[in-house]
Motif scaffolding. Sequence first.
Motif, PDB file in Angstrom:
ATOM      1  N   ARG A  34      65.952 143.349  22.540  1.00  0.00           N
ATOM      2  CA  ARG A  34      66.674 142.409  21.658  1.00  0.00           C
ATOM      3  C   ARG A  34      66.400 140.972  22.080  1.00  0.00           C
ATOM      4  O   ARG A  34      66.077 140.114  21.256  1.00  0.00           O
ATOM      5  CB  ARG A  34      68.169 142.720  21.722  1.00  0.00           C
ATOM      6  N   GLU A  35      66.527 140.706  23.368  1.00  0.00           N
ATOM      7  CA  GLU A  35      66.291 139.357  23.893  1.00  0.00           C
ATOM      8  C   GLU A  35      64.835 138.931  23.723  1.00  0.00           C
ATOM      9  O   GLU A  35      64.548 137.815  23.262  1.00  0.00           O
ATOM     10  CB  GLU A  35      66.668 139.311  25.372  1.00  0.00           C
ATOM     11  N   VAL A  36      63.924 139.831  24.087  1.00  0.00           N
ATOM     12  CA  VAL A  36      62.499 139.494  24.051  1.00  0.00           C
ATOM     13  C   VAL A  36      62.048 139.143  22.638  1.00  0.00           C
ATOM     14  O   VAL A  36      61.367 138.133  22.412  1.00  0.00           O
ATOM     15  CB  VAL A  36      61.652 140.654  24.609  1.00  0.00           C
ATOM     16  N   ASN A  37      62.421 139.951  21.662  1.00  0.00           N
ATOM     17  CA  ASN A  37      61.951 139.705  20.294  1.00  0.00           C
ATOM     18  C   ASN A  37      62.614 138.494  19.656  1.00  0.00           C
ATOM     19  O   ASN A  37      61.970 137.783  18.886  1.00  0.00           O
ATOM     20  CB  ASN A  37      62.162 140.959  19.446  1.00  0.00           C
ATOM     21  N   HIS A  38      63.873 138.246  19.960  1.00  0.00           N
ATOM     22  CA  HIS A  38      64.483 137.009  19.470  1.00  0.00           C
ATOM     23  C   HIS A  38      63.804 135.801  20.099  1.00  0.00           C
ATOM     24  O   HIS A  38      63.611 134.775  19.440  1.00  0.00           O
ATOM     25  CB  HIS A  38      65.982 136.992  19.776  1.00  0.00           C
ATOM     26  N   THR A  39      63.428 135.917  21.376  1.00  0.00           N
ATOM     27  CA  THR A  39      62.727 134.819  22.040  1.00  0.00           C
ATOM     28  C   THR A  39      61.348 134.599  21.426  1.00  0.00           C
ATOM     29  O   THR A  39      60.977 133.460  21.100  1.00  0.00           O
ATOM     30  CB  THR A  39      62.572 135.106  23.545  1.00  0.00           C
ATOM     31  N   LEU A  40      60.582 135.668  21.243  1.00  0.00           N
ATOM     32  CA  LEU A  40      59.258 135.544  20.652  1.00  0.00           C
ATOM     33  C   LEU A  40      59.335 135.006  19.228  1.00  0.00           C
ATOM     34  O   LEU A  40      58.436 134.298  18.766  1.00  0.00           O
ATOM     35  CB  LEU A  40      58.543 136.903  20.670  1.00  0.00           C
ATOM     36  N   GLY A  41      60.420 135.338  18.536  1.00  0.00           N
ATOM     37  CA  GLY A  41      60.604 134.820  17.184  1.00  0.00           C
ATOM     38  C   GLY A  41      60.893 133.331  17.143  1.00  0.00           C
ATOM     39  O   GLY A  41      60.780 132.704  16.082  1.00  0.00           O
ATOM     40  N   ASN A  42      61.252 132.755  18.284  1.00  0.00           N
ATOM     41  CA  ASN A  42      61.536 131.317  18.353  1.00  0.00           C
ATOM     42  C   ASN A  42      60.294 130.486  18.679  1.00  0.00           C
ATOM     43  O   ASN A  42      60.357 129.249  18.630  1.00  0.00           O
ATOM     44  CB  ASN A  42      62.593 131.043  19.434  1.00  0.00           C
ATOM     45  N   LEU A  43      59.195 131.131  19.035  1.00  0.00           N
ATOM     46  CA  LEU A  43      58.017 130.424  19.537  1.00  0.00           C
ATOM     47  C   LEU A  43      56.981 130.177  18.449  1.00  0.00           C
ATOM     48  O   LEU A  43      57.021 130.771  17.372  1.00  0.00           O
ATOM     49  CB  LEU A  43      57.373 131.236  20.662  1.00  0.00           C
ATOM     50  N   ASN A  44      56.040 129.291  18.781  1.00  0.00           N
ATOM     51  CA  ASN A  44      54.867 129.090  17.946  1.00  0.00           C
ATOM     52  C   ASN A  44      53.970 130.305  18.139  1.00  0.00           C
ATOM     53  O   ASN A  44      53.453 130.546  19.234  1.00  0.00           O
ATOM     54  CB  ASN A  44      54.137 127.800  18.370  1.00  0.00           C
ATOM     55  N   GLN A  45      53.770 131.070  17.099  1.00  0.00           N
ATOM     56  CA  GLN A  45      53.110 132.371  17.209  1.00  0.00           C
ATOM     57  C   GLN A  45      51.641 132.284  17.611  1.00  0.00           C
ATOM     58  O   GLN A  45      51.102 133.227  18.189  1.00  0.00           O
ATOM     59  CB  GLN A  45      53.227 133.118  15.878  1.00  0.00           C
ATOM     60  N   LYS A  46      50.995 131.161  17.344  1.00  0.00           N
ATOM     61  CA  LYS A  46      49.557 131.051  17.627  1.00  0.00           C
ATOM     62  C   LYS A  46      49.242 130.321  18.928  1.00  0.00           C
ATOM     63  O   LYS A  46      48.210 130.577  19.545  1.00  0.00           O
ATOM     64  CB  LYS A  46      48.855 130.335  16.467  1.00  0.00           C
ATOM     65  N   GLU A  47      50.129 129.430  19.349  1.00  0.00           N
ATOM     66  CA  GLU A  47      49.792 128.566  20.473  1.00  0.00           C
ATOM     67  C   GLU A  47      50.605 128.826  21.740  1.00  0.00           C
ATOM     68  O   GLU A  47      50.084 128.711  22.845  1.00  0.00           O
ATOM     69  CB  GLU A  47      49.977 127.087  20.065  1.00  0.00           C
ATOM     70  N   ASP A  48      51.884 129.177  21.624  1.00  0.00           N
ATOM     71  CA  ASP A  48      52.758 129.265  22.791  1.00  0.00           C
ATOM     72  C   ASP A  48      52.436 130.484  23.654  1.00  0.00           C
ATOM     73  O   ASP A  48      52.203 131.579  23.134  1.00  0.00           O
ATOM     74  CB  ASP A  48      54.228 129.342  22.361  1.00  0.00           C
ATOM     75  N   PRO A  49      52.458 130.313  24.986  1.00  0.00           N
ATOM     76  CA  PRO A  49      52.293 131.467  25.882  1.00  0.00           C
ATOM     77  C   PRO A  49      53.562 132.306  25.917  1.00  0.00           C
ATOM     78  O   PRO A  49      54.648 131.827  25.564  1.00  0.00           O
ATOM     79  CB  PRO A  49      52.018 130.822  27.249  1.00  0.00           C
ATOM     80  N   ASN A  50      53.428 133.535  26.349  1.00  0.00           N
ATOM     81  CA  ASN A  50      54.563 134.443  26.458  1.00  0.00           C
ATOM     82  C   ASN A  50      55.373 134.098  27.720  1.00  0.00           C
ATOM     83  O   ASN A  50      54.863 134.232  28.834  1.00  0.00           O
ATOM     84  CB  ASN A  50      54.048 135.881  26.532  1.00  0.00           C
ATOM     85  N   PRO A  51      56.620 133.676  27.598  1.00  0.00           N
ATOM     86  CA  PRO A  51      57.401 133.280  28.779  1.00  0.00           C
ATOM     87  C   PRO A  51      57.726 134.430  29.719  1.00  0.00           C
ATOM     88  O   PRO A  51      58.115 134.195  30.863  1.00  0.00           O
ATOM     89  CB  PRO A  51      58.673 132.681  28.166  1.00  0.00           C
ATOM     90  N   TYR A  52      57.582 135.674  29.254  1.00  0.00           N
ATOM     91  CA  TYR A  52      57.909 136.827  30.094  1.00  0.00           C
ATOM     92  C   TYR A  52      56.766 137.205  31.034  1.00  0.00           C
ATOM     93  O   TYR A  52      56.942 138.066  31.901  1.00  0.00           O
ATOM     94  CB  TYR A  52      58.304 138.013  29.224  1.00  0.00           C
TER      95      TYR A  52
END
Length: 362
Positions: free
Chosen positions: A314-332
Motif C-alpha cells: 500500500r505504501e510503496v504503490n502510493h509512493t510510486l504514484g506520487n513520483l515522476n514515472q519516467k525520471e525519478d529514481p525508486n526511493p526504496y
Amino acid sequence: MYSVTATTTPLRLSATGISKTVCVGSLYVLAGGHHYSTLQSIRVRYSPVSLSSTTSKRSLSSASPKSAIKEFFPRVETKQIIEAESAWKHPVYTEEQMRSIRTEHRKARTWSDRFALAMVQGLRWGMDFVTGYRHPPKGDVKDPKAVTKFTMTERQWLNRVLFLESVAGVPGMVAGMLRHLRSLRTMRRDNGWIETLLEEAYNERMHLLTFMKIAEPGLFMRLMVLGAQGVYFNGLFISYLISPRTCHRFVGYLEEEAVLTYTRVIQEIEAGNLPEWEKMEAPEIAVKYWQMPEGHRSMLDLMLYVRADEAKHREVNHTLGNLNQKEDPNPYTAVFRDSKKPRPSKGGDLMKPTGWEREEVI
C-alpha cells in the motif's frame, strides 16, 4: 524408493515427488504425488484444515481426502539439488511493527486518483460477489440474527484470500515487465523500479502458495481465477502503457482493501469466531519465508505477517504514484545523501500508509 513397514512382510512402493503420509487401512504409507488406484481405503493422516463442516452449494475450495493426496507446488529435488533458494529474502518484522498496522485511506486528489478509486470499488464489489464475502456495516449490530447473517466461516475466508492473492501478484509483474522492456527499448536505466515491482509480485505469489497449503481451490474458483487473471492482466497492460501513475494509485487503493480484509480476519480469530484456526500452525513454507520464530507460528501470526506485507505494498504503490514515472529514481532502492532523516525502507520499521510525497524523497 520409499518403504512401508507392516506387521508382516515389508511392502515397497516406487514413487516420485515429495513424501506425504497417508493411511491404508492400518498401514501408514509414505507416498509421493501419485494416486495408487490399486490401494483401497486411502485416506490422509493429517489435513491442515477440515472444511467438511462448512460445505456450501458452490465449491470454491476443496480439501477432500482424494485431492489432498496430490501435492500442489511441490519442492523439486534432483540427484544433486535439494531446493532452489530465492534471491529475495523477506525482511524480518517485529510483532510490534505488525500490531501497529492500521486501516487508512488516501484521499483522491486528482481525476486520476478518482478514476483509480472507482475502479477499485468496482473490483471490490465483484470480488465480494464471487467469494461470498459478507461483513456487518460500521457500527454495533445488536440484532443476533443480523450478526449471524454476516458470519464468515474459515472456508469462506479462504475463498476470499485465495481469489485475492491469485490476482494480487499480477500488477507488479506487469509493471516490472513493461519497465524492463522500455529500458531495453530506450537504452536507459530504470533507476531501481523493476526490482521493487518484481519483488512485490513474488511476495504476493508466496501469499498464494501459503494459502494453497491450507486449502486447494475447487473447479469453480479455478475458472474464476482464470477468467479474472486474463481480464486483469490485459487491462493492466494497456492501462500501464497509458498512465503508470494511475495504475500505481489503483494498486495502492487495492492494497488498502487487502489491509482491511486481513484486519477483519485477525479480529475474527482473536474474537474466537474461527475455532478451526485458533490452534492451527502456519505451513512450513510460511515459517521459512517470513522467518517466523518459535511460539509465533499460528494462523493468527500468519495473518499478521500477510497484513504487514499488504500494508507495505500500500505504501510503496502510493509512493510510486506520487513520483515522476519516467525520471525519478525508486526511493526504496536509493542511497540518500542525508541518512539521518526518516526515509522509505523495505522493512516494517517506518511505514506511511498514504505513501511518501515526492518532495519528501526526491
